[in-house]
Design a protein around this motif. Structure first.
Motif, PDB file in Angstrom:
ATOM      1  N   HIS A   1       2.317   6.495  -0.905  1.00  0.00           N
ATOM      2  CA  HIS A   1       0.966   7.018  -1.136  1.00  0.00           C
ATOM      3  C   HIS A   1       0.520   7.895   0.021  1.00  0.00           C
ATOM      4  CE1 HIS A   1       0.451   4.815  -4.792  1.00  0.00           C
ATOM      5  NE2 HIS A   1       0.873   3.725  -4.186  1.00  0.00           N
ATOM      6  N   GLY A   2       1.073   7.628   1.193  1.00  0.00           N
ATOM      7  CA  GLY A   2       0.688   8.456   2.314  1.00  0.00           C
ATOM      8  C   GLY A   2       1.591   8.283   3.517  1.00  0.00           C
ATOM      9  N   VAL A   3       1.522   9.284   4.385  1.00  0.00           N
ATOM     10  CA  VAL A   3       2.191   9.254   5.686  1.00  0.00           C
ATOM     11  C   VAL A   3       1.122   9.533   6.722  1.00  0.00           C
ATOM     12  CG1 VAL A   3       3.911  10.342   7.176  1.00  0.00           C
ATOM     13  CG2 VAL A   3       4.385  10.037   4.732  1.00  0.00           C
ATOM     14  N   LEU A   4       1.023   8.651   7.706  1.00  0.00           N
ATOM     15  CA  LEU A   4       0.074   8.820   8.799  1.00  0.00           C
ATOM     16  C   LEU A   4       0.887   9.086  10.071  1.00  0.00           C
ATOM     17  CD1 LEU A   4      -3.111   6.833   9.459  1.00  0.00           C
ATOM     18  CD2 LEU A   4      -1.577   7.324  11.336  1.00  0.00           C
ATOM     19  N   VAL A   5       0.757  10.295  10.597  1.00  0.00           N
ATOM     20  CA  VAL A   5       1.417  10.676  11.842  1.00  0.00           C
ATOM     21  C   VAL A   5       0.361  10.561  12.926  1.00  0.00           C
ATOM     22  CG1 VAL A   5       2.680  12.459  13.084  1.00  0.00           C
ATOM     23  CG2 VAL A   5       2.887  12.294  10.587  1.00  0.00           C
ATOM     24  N   HIS A   6       0.554   9.642  13.880  1.00  0.00           N
ATOM     25  CA  HIS A   6      -0.439   9.368  14.910  1.00  0.00           C
ATOM     26  C   HIS A   6       0.164   9.623  16.290  1.00  0.00           C
ATOM     27  CE1 HIS A   6      -3.358   6.558  17.070  1.00  0.00           C
ATOM     28  NE2 HIS A   6      -4.085   7.517  16.551  1.00  0.00           N
ATOM     29  N   ALA A   7      -0.258  10.707  16.928  1.00  0.00           N
ATOM     30  CA  ALA A   7       0.268  11.071  18.250  1.00  0.00           C
ATOM     31  C   ALA A   7      -0.775  11.884  18.992  1.00  0.00           C
ATOM     32  CB  ALA A   7       1.545  11.876  18.115  1.00  0.00           C
ATOM     33  N   LYS A   8      -0.992  11.547  20.248  1.00  0.00           N
ATOM     34  CA  LYS A   8      -1.957  12.296  21.061  1.00  0.00           C
ATOM     35  C   LYS A   8      -1.586  13.776  21.094  1.00  0.00           C
ATOM     36  CE  LYS A   8      -5.510  12.094  23.912  1.00  0.00           C
ATOM     37  NZ  LYS A   8      -6.845  11.935  23.367  1.00  0.00           N
TER      38      LYS A   8
ATOM     39  N   LEU B   1      -5.928   8.094   3.193  1.00  0.00           N
ATOM     40  CA  LEU B   1      -4.617   7.859   2.562  1.00  0.00           C
ATOM     41  C   LEU B   1      -4.687   6.746   1.523  1.00  0.00           C
ATOM     42  CD1 LEU B   1      -2.278   8.035   5.694  1.00  0.00           C
ATOM     43  CD2 LEU B   1      -2.528   9.759   3.882  1.00  0.00           C
ATOM     44  N   GLU B   2      -5.418   5.698   1.823  1.00  0.00           N
ATOM     45  CA  GLU B   2      -5.498   4.552   0.911  1.00  0.00           C
ATOM     46  C   GLU B   2      -6.272   4.875  -0.361  1.00  0.00           C
ATOM     47  OE1 GLU B   2      -5.140   0.929   4.132  1.00  0.00           O
ATOM     48  OE2 GLU B   2      -7.142   1.633   3.565  1.00  0.00           O
ATOM     49  N   ASN B   3      -7.114   5.895  -0.312  1.00  0.00           N
ATOM     50  CA  ASN B   3      -7.910   6.273  -1.480  1.00  0.00           C
ATOM     51  C   ASN B   3      -7.294   7.414  -2.266  1.00  0.00           C
ATOM     52  OD1 ASN B   3      -9.988   4.347  -1.158  1.00  0.00           O
ATOM     53  ND2 ASN B   3     -10.783   5.552   0.541  1.00  0.00           N
ATOM     54  N   ALA B   4      -5.986   7.601  -2.108  1.00  0.00           N
ATOM     55  CA  ALA B   4      -5.291   8.684  -2.827  1.00  0.00           C
ATOM     56  C   ALA B   4      -5.276   8.414  -4.306  1.00  0.00           C
ATOM     57  CB  ALA B   4      -3.872   8.825  -2.291  1.00  0.00           C
TER      58      ALA B   4
ATOM     59  N   GLY C   1       0.768  -1.245   0.000  1.00  0.00           N
ATOM     60  CA  GLY C   1       0.000   0.000   0.000  1.00  0.00           C
ATOM     61  C   GLY C   1       0.791   1.282   0.000  1.00  0.00           C
ATOM     62  N   GLY C   2       2.021   1.242   0.504  1.00  0.00           N
ATOM     63  CA  GLY C   2       2.848   2.434   0.490  1.00  0.00           C
ATOM     64  C   GLY C   2       2.422   3.489   1.483  1.00  0.00           C
ATOM     65  N   ILE C   3       2.016   3.053   2.672  1.00  0.00           N
ATOM     66  CA  ILE C   3       1.636   3.994   3.733  1.00  0.00           C
ATOM     67  C   ILE C   3       2.696   3.911   4.830  1.00  0.00           C
ATOM     68  CG2 ILE C   3      -0.100   4.661   5.432  1.00  0.00           C
ATOM     69  CD1 ILE C   3      -1.161   4.866   2.569  1.00  0.00           C
TER      70      ILE C   3
END
Length: 121
Positions: free
Chosen positions: A44-51, A118-121, A10-12
């Motif tokens: 395809h995307g970068v997901l930054v996940h932090a409170k 991100l997956e639907n880019a 997927g390239g995430i």
């Protein structure tokens, strides 16, 4: 400390900062992202996940972060910033001016929605 993984095919790229960012965090990250990009045209995307945003350990951590962004932003289609930090709005605004990727903010609890975007880019 920065935990990360790259979803294949997927390239995430998922980034989970849990402590102030260090220069060493970006050395391993850069090597793995470069290896992925050697075989694939883009992330395809970068997901930054932090409170909340943990900041940087020192100036070297900050400069390593900026170097990573400068070297890779043209190979990223979208960035999802998933956080409840009040800095998220600023990150989204600044991203539009300094990186080529489309940047969108999501509340911390909406990581599934961010991933779907991100997956639907």
């Amino acid at each position: 400390m920065l935990h990360y993984s790259i979803t294949r095919p997927g390239g995430i790229l998922r980034l989970n900062p849990s402590a102030p960012l260090r220069k060493e965090d970006f050395a391993g990250l850069s090597a793995d992202v470069d290896a992925y990009l050697a075989e694939n045209a883009k992330l395809h995307g970068v997901l930054v996940h932090a409170k909340g945003f943990p900041g940087w350990e020192d100036f070297e951590g900050f400069t390593a972060h900026m170097h990573f962004v400068r070297e890779h932003h043209k190979q990223v289609e979208r960035v999802a910033v998933v956080t409840d930090s009040p800095l998220a709005g600023m990150a989204e605004l600044l991203g539009k001016h300094f990186i080529s990727a489309e940047v969108r903010h999501f509340p911390f609890a909406d990581d599934d929605k961010a991933l779907a975007w991100l997956e639907n880019a």
